[in-house]
Motif scaffolding. Structure first.
Motif: not given
Ligand code: Z5A
Length: 209
Positions: A55, A75, A146, A150, A164
């Motif tokens: 990230l 994972r 949204r 942040r 996206y």
């Protein structure tokens, strides 16, 4: 002992996964079910370190091959140390993102080979697949708005709108291909309505138990 049930939450950024996961946990616990809440990439100490690597914004370009292998590395740890043991003990597992994210982001967003994703899925997961996936779907601009509110954006959140749009299209295609597993919920409505619809899906699952 009866195997637990595996539920995943999916969707593009800012659609409300983190907001709604607690609601599901409470609903299950109210029904007397022992449930653990976890997330991907992450869920173990080692996998959370991989999450950070994935990230963080950085100058060095992360190749898509490195990215997908790290997703599956995280994972593998997560399945072995958290998901599988919990399910074997009869606990239910509630996971914020799982392999449908890989199909959507690496397959749809990065245009990676779906056959390779399938191959990795089979190798790493064996027969493990979610029993139910709640796919929160909203127009890309809504989720981006949204997330932008942040503040600082991570490496994925810094992607362009087209990325996206491709992620969203890949999710919706998967939902069409897997109607027994994936339930699409319109996330572009009040939180109360979203919760109502999620609550209905969970009730259906509980009644089939
Ligand atoms: N990734 C990948 O590429 N491949 C993989 O295999 C996996 C993951 C597993 C990290 O995920 C990144 O990893 C992710 C994909 C990639 N990148 N992206 N994007 P993440 O889950 O940590 O990141 P995220 O999806 O960006 O999480 P998020 O932005 O926190 O989204 P969210 O959890 O769905 O949203 P939220 O935090 O619940 O809600 C966002 C805000 O909207 C918040 O202020 C809420 O109060 C508000 N909200 C929520 N619902 C509503 C409604 N209905 N009305 C109004 N406001 C609302």
């Amino acid at each position: 002992m009866k195997q637990g049930i595996f539920i995943t939450l999916e969707g593009g950024e800012g659609v409300g996964k983190s907001t709604n996961i607690l609601f599901i946990k409470n609903q299950l616990e109210a029904a007397g079910i022992s449930v653990i809440m976890t997330r991907e990439p992450g869920g173990t100490e080692f996998s959370e370190k991989i999450r950070q690597l994935l990230l963080e914004n950085r100058d060095e370009i992360v190749t898509e091959q490195a990215e997908i292998l790290l997703m599956f590395a995280a994972r593998a740890q997560h399945i072995q140390h958290v998901i599988q043991p919990a399910l074997s003990q009869g606990q239910w597992v509630l996971c914020d993102r799982f392999t449908d994210s890989t199909y959507a982001y690496q397959g749809g967003g990065r245009k990676m080979d779906i056959n390779m994703i399938e191959w990795l899925e089979n190798k790493i997961q064996g027969a493990l697949r979610p029993d139910l996936t709640i796919l929160l779907d909203a127009p890309v601009a809504i989720g981006m708005d949204r997330a932008n509110k942040r503040g600082k954006l991570d490496r994925f959140e810094s992607e362009q709108q087209t990325f996206y749009e491709n992620v969203r299209a890949a999710y919706l295609k998967r939902a069409q291909q897997k109607p027994d597993q994936i339930r699409v919920i319109n996330a572009d409505q009040s939180l109360d309505r979203v919760k109502n619809e999620i609550g209905f899906e969970i009730q259906q699952l509980l009644s089939r138990r």
